[in-house]
Design an enzyme around this catalytic site. Structure first.
Site, mmCIF file in Angstrom:
data_model
loop_
_atom_site.group_PDB
_atom_site.id
_atom_site.type_symbol
_atom_site.label_atom_id
_atom_site.label_comp_id
_atom_site.label_asym_id
_atom_site.label_seq_id
_atom_site.Cartn_x
_atom_site.Cartn_y
_atom_site.Cartn_z
ATOM 1 N N CYS A 1 0.867 -25.373 26.863
ATOM 2 C CA CYS A 1 1.992 -24.507 27.249
ATOM 3 C C CYS A 1 1.490 -23.119 27.633
ATOM 4 O O CYS A 1 1.169 -22.305 26.749
ATOM 5 C CB CYS A 1 2.978 -24.429 26.086
ATOM 6 S SG CYS A 1 4.342 -23.304 26.414
ATOM 7 N N CYS B 1 3.649 -20.210 26.457
ATOM 8 C CA CYS B 1 3.568 -19.946 25.006
ATOM 9 C C CYS B 1 2.271 -19.221 24.668
ATOM 10 O O CYS B 1 2.272 -18.298 23.851
ATOM 11 C CB CYS B 1 3.577 -21.241 24.194
ATOM 12 S SG CYS B 1 4.802 -22.431 24.668
ATOM 13 N N ASP B 2 1.171 -19.670 25.232
ATOM 14 C CA ASP B 2 -0.151 -19.230 24.756
ATOM 15 C C ASP B 2 -0.929 -18.388 25.764
ATOM 16 O O ASP B 2 -2.016 -17.900 25.445
ATOM 17 C CB ASP B 2 -1.005 -20.468 24.395
ATOM 18 C CG ASP B 2 -0.363 -21.285 23.289
ATOM 19 O OD1 ASP B 2 0.301 -20.681 22.428
ATOM 20 O OD2 ASP B 2 -0.514 -22.515 23.289
#
Ligand code: NAP
Length: 303
Positions: free
Chosen positions: A130, A133-134
């Site tokens: 992701c 997300c990261d």
């Protein structure tokens, strides 16, 4: 007993909840993780009619609130199985068993992995599924993205604004994703295209250090990277229902455009259903169709 139990609180499941409530039915939505499904991890949505530009988080939160405000009950419990007892369906979670007249399976899909030896161990230590997300962890670092679909292209574009360098590794020399995104990537001077190649090894100390990349001509090279974003598609989350419903060879629920499965009163909506186009708008459309079919089924059930 509930009229409709919906398994999954992504766009398909929450749209089904909206339609179910607006038809004055009792609706329980069961979700094993967080609401929103895959879309909550999407940075920007620009292909949903009317919402010209909206973040995935805002979209997911809006639809969640809309379903809740209409009176849908939403519980965060992972569904383990569904059992059919005559015309009653029992939905079994870790904590409870809930009975319903109809069930809509809107379980979506999960990340496909590369299947490399230490892939699971390196999640959170360099390997991610992701980018939104990261991605922030790779500010001024080097990242690589694997895949050739829209997710990989959008991940590479997103990361190109954070990382110093982004390798985009695809197993062919033509992308499956949209040409317009490929054109945007080609304009980025920190994006390196690696065609006809697959990642064959993850080299790590405690964290990922580099990746071994093998070209289809047999050439092998190591690329030093801090992060590897795997975006090689998704697999349907249907394993809990394999003994209950007909699935196709790829594990998608066999249900036609009316979302009816081979079990009366059980419907499939969204990315876990066998179909041609898996988009946010088609997931939402499935939710509306499945709920409408469930309402018709219940009305006959009650007759
Ligand atoms: P996808 O379209 O299925 O693409 C998966 C990519 O991964 C393909 O390019 C495939 O290569 C490659 N691949 C598969 N297995 C691999 C492996 N083991 N090793 C290396 N490469 C592998 O998946 P997606 O990009 O996640 O997209 C899923 C769906 O969501 C699509 O319909 C997509 O259009 C949609 N989506 C839409 C948007 C948007 O509209 N903004 C954003 C994201 C996703 P091949 O091409 O050679 O098969």
């Amino acid at each position: 007993m509930y009229d409709i139990i919906i398994v999954g609180a992504g766009p398909a499941g929450l749209t089904a909840a909206i339609y179910g409530k607006r038809a004055a039915k009792s609706v329980l939505v069961l979700e094993g993780a967080s609401y929103g499904g895959q879309i909550i991890n999407t940075a920007d949505i620009e292909n949903y009619p009317v919402a010209e530009h909206i973040s995935g988080f805002e979209f997911a939160t809006n639809i969640y609130n809309q379903a809740k405000n209409l009176g849908a009950e939403i519980k965060f419990e992972k569904v383990l199985s569904v059992e059919v007892d005559g015309s009653v369906k029992n939905v079994i979670t870790k904590k409870n068993t809930y009975a319903a007249k109809s069930v809509i399976l809107a379980t979506g899909s999960e990340n496909r992995k590369l299947g490399l030896e230490n892939e699971d161990d390196l999640v959170g230590r360099g390997v991610s599924y992701c980018a939104t997300c990261d991605g922030a962890f790779y500010k001024h670092k080097t990242a690589a993205v694997v895949g050739g679909g829209n997710t990989a292209l959008e991940d590479a574009l997103y990361l190109s604004n954070i990382a110093d360098k982004v390798y985009l590794i695809h197993r062919r020399d033509k992308f499956r994703g949209e040409e317009s995104t490929v054109e945007l990537l080609k304009k980025k001077d920190n994006v390196v295209f690696v065609y006809d190649s697959v990642v064959t090894k993850l080299i790590a100390d405690k964290k990922l250090q580099s990746i071994e990349v093998t070209n289809k001509d047999g050439t092998i090279r190591n690329i030093d990277v801090n992060g590897l974003f795997v975006a090689v598609g998704r697999i349907p989350t249907n394993s809990a229902f394999s003994g209950l419903l007909e699935l196709d060879e790829s594990g998608y629920v066999k249900a036609s455009e009316n979302c009816k499965t081979n079990v009366p009163g059980i419907f499939a909506a969204g990315d876990n259903r066998a179909k041609e186009v898996r988009q946010l708008v088609t997931a939402a459309a499935d939710g509306a169709v499945a709920a409408t079919q469930a309402v018709n089924y219940i009305n006959n059930f009650d007759a």
